[in-house]
Write a protein that holds these residues in place. Structure first.
Motif, mmCIF file in Angstrom:
data_model
loop_
_atom_site.group_PDB
_atom_site.id
_atom_site.type_symbol
_atom_site.label_atom_id
_atom_site.label_comp_id
_atom_site.label_asym_id
_atom_site.label_seq_id
_atom_site.Cartn_x
_atom_site.Cartn_y
_atom_site.Cartn_z
ATOM 1 N N LEU A 130 -11.416 12.871 24.705
ATOM 2 C CA LEU A 130 -12.054 13.440 23.525
ATOM 3 C C LEU A 130 -12.445 14.889 23.772
ATOM 4 C CD1 LEU A 130 -14.392 10.494 22.446
ATOM 5 C CD2 LEU A 130 -12.282 11.221 21.327
ATOM 6 N N GLU A 131 -12.454 15.673 22.719
ATOM 7 C CA GLU A 131 -12.793 17.092 22.827
ATOM 8 C C GLU A 131 -14.280 17.263 23.134
ATOM 9 O OE1 GLU A 131 -12.522 21.203 20.126
ATOM 10 O OE2 GLU A 131 -11.947 19.255 19.282
ATOM 11 N N GLU A 132 -14.581 18.218 23.992
ATOM 12 C CA GLU A 132 -15.963 18.576 24.305
ATOM 13 C C GLU A 132 -16.230 19.983 23.802
ATOM 14 O OE1 GLU A 132 -18.758 19.682 28.157
ATOM 15 O OE2 GLU A 132 -17.050 18.312 28.438
ATOM 16 N N ASP A 133 -17.334 20.168 23.112
ATOM 17 C CA ASP A 133 -17.703 21.496 22.623
ATOM 18 C C ASP A 133 -18.328 22.282 23.769
ATOM 19 O OD1 ASP A 133 -18.587 23.749 21.384
ATOM 20 O OD2 ASP A 133 -19.559 22.727 19.707
ATOM 21 N N ARG A 134 -17.538 23.162 24.364
ATOM 22 C CA ARG A 134 -18.012 23.932 25.517
ATOM 23 C C ARG A 134 -18.648 25.266 25.109
ATOM 24 N NH1 ARG A 134 -16.529 21.829 30.443
ATOM 25 N NH2 ARG A 134 -15.095 20.059 30.349
ATOM 26 N N THR A 135 -18.863 25.455 23.820
ATOM 27 C CA THR A 135 -19.561 26.660 23.361
ATOM 28 C C THR A 135 -21.069 26.449 23.297
ATOM 29 O OG1 THR A 135 -19.473 26.112 20.992
ATOM 30 C CG2 THR A 135 -17.553 27.219 21.944
ATOM 31 N N LEU A 136 -21.514 25.205 23.395
ATOM 32 C CA LEU A 136 -22.944 24.908 23.262
ATOM 33 C C LEU A 136 -23.743 25.448 24.431
ATOM 34 C CD1 LEU A 136 -22.790 21.190 22.025
ATOM 35 C CD2 LEU A 136 -23.137 23.243 20.638
#
Length: 428
Positions: A220-226
């Motif tokens: 699954l995609e992880e939001d690495r901008t957080l």
């Protein structure tokens, strides 16, 4: 703890892949090792349903599954506070807590719910797992379904769409709950202690359903901008509203945009006011300010209560500001200094009287604090939150001292600075 129930999966068209939009938190948990443990903070938020024992079952399950993680779990749910009230308290609860993950359930109208979600996603870089509502009514065959239950069934689809729009995790509690009741041929009341709250078996089912959504899935995609981590340097330009500094072998002095964090007025905020006189619910949902705050303690002394506690007077005092004006509960109030502003709809004193049947003392005091959410110094060898609550946009971090071996962690809320018209309430 013995788990009484095995959830029945909802229909395929309603499936939501467990773990969607919460993979940063789950990765931190799953990749923790004794040699390199990750710190993870989880906040449970909502109203009385979230305060029930099932959240402790979820916590225990996570600690068992991920024993190497350094896990902090907090529950700040407020009984009786639906979305119209929680959207007011969120600034005192969620924003300072700033967890990695928020497990969230609340009742209330969809516009208020959406406004609350938008506020959280605009002010903290936390992932969110939202829950649909459990079932509280099942009638006899042929008996018409109440309008409220019809709304809650439709609300599942709206909530799933909201989760997609705001990139949140989602766990459909309601659909498998319906299926479970049907499979075992039992009425909804068998899982309830009253008309809405869960009994022990209902809590066990709720805990199992929520925990089943907390899974690590590297596909699954992880939001690495957080959240981003950088090697410390003398000057770092960053975009975000929170900064943590892990200093190396010596302390580091901190400047943000050329000023110490302690002189950034936006970093001094109020905490949650104290509870009411008879129930463990804040006597005041929200405190705002019209001018720059300083760190100090505040007290509101309530007196001259009407016979049915529908109104009262109050006087305000700050530990450093001193006497700061008097007001009436049914009128907007701005203190003499402008440091404290209160809306009449944010009081929860009459409701406390209605719930408990007890009158407040002759003079009742509500307390709160204005505190610095940051630090001018990052102490050696530990992670220090040097700023929490910066305005949206680009900032500059300056570190004075030896930066070798130090790291900087920057948090950037995904909807920070997004105009409200770009996140308008969705349709069904």
């Amino acid at each position: 703890m013995i788990l009484f129930y095995i959830p029945v999966l909802p229909a395929s068209e309603n499936l939501w892949i467990p773990g969607t939009n919460i993979q940063r938190t789950m990765r931190l948990l799953a990749t923790s090792t004794p040699a390199k443990p990750n710190r993870v903070k989880i906040l449970f938020y909502g109203q009385s349903i979230t305060r029930q024992e099932w959240w402790k079952q979820v916590e225990a399950g996570l600690r068992h599954r991920f024993p190497s993680a350094i896990l902090t779990v907090e529950n700040l749910a407020i009984g009786g506070f639906a979305a119209d009230r929680l959207k007011r308290t969120v600034i005192h609860d969620v924003f300072p807590s700033y967890p990695d993950l928020i497990v969230f359930h609340d009742y209330g109208g969809e516009p208020d719910y959406e406004e609350l979600v938008r506020s959280i996603r605009s002010n903290v870089a936390s992932e969110i797992l939202v829950q649909s509502d459990h079932v509280v009514w099942t009638g006899e065959p042929g008996e018409p379904q109440p309008n409220g239950e019809i709304w809650h069934d439709k609300h599942v689809g709206w909530l799933r769409a909201l989760a997609k729009q705001y990139r949140m995790g989602f766990v459909d509690v309601r659909t498998p709950w319906h299926e479970y009741l049907k499979k075992h041929d039992i009425p909804a009341r068998d899982l309830l202690r009253d008309g809405v709250h869960l009994n022990d078996k209902g809590c066990a089912l709720m805990g199992l359903l929520v925990e089943s959504a907390l899974v690590y899935n590297p596909k699954l995609e992880e939001d690495r901008t957080l959240v981003r981590t950088f090697r410390a340097q003398k000057n770092l330009e960053f975009k975000g509203n929170r900064v943590d500094v892990m200093a190396g072998s010596s302390d580091l002095a901190v400047l943000i945009d050329g000023k110490k964090p302690s002189v950034h007025s936006e970093l001094i905020k109020f905490n949650r006011p104290s509870d009411g006189f008879s129930i463990d619910v804040p006597a005041l949902a929200r405190v705002d300010s019209r001018t720059q705050l300083i760190t100090e303690d505040w007290s509101l002394s309530l007196f001259n209560f009407a016979p049915n506690v529908t109104s009262w007077k109050f006087r305000l005092k700050g530990s450093l500001t001193g006497d700061d004006g008097e007001g009436f509960s049914d009128k907007p109030f701005v203190s003499t200094s402008g440091k404290v502003a209160i809306e009449p709809g944010d009081w929860y004193v009459h409701e406390a009287f209605q719930i408990s049947g007890k009158r407040p003392p002759k003079e009742f005091t509500v307390r709160f604090k204005s505190t610095l959410r940051g630090s001018d110094v990052a102490s050696a060898g530990r992670a220090v939150n040097v700023a929490n609550g910066l305005p949206p946009g680009v900032h500059n971090l300056s570190l004075m001292g030896v930066t070798k071996g130090a790291f900087v962690v920057v948090y950037n809320p995904p909807f920070a600075g997004t105009p409200a018209h770009l996140t308008s309430p969705i349709g069904r």
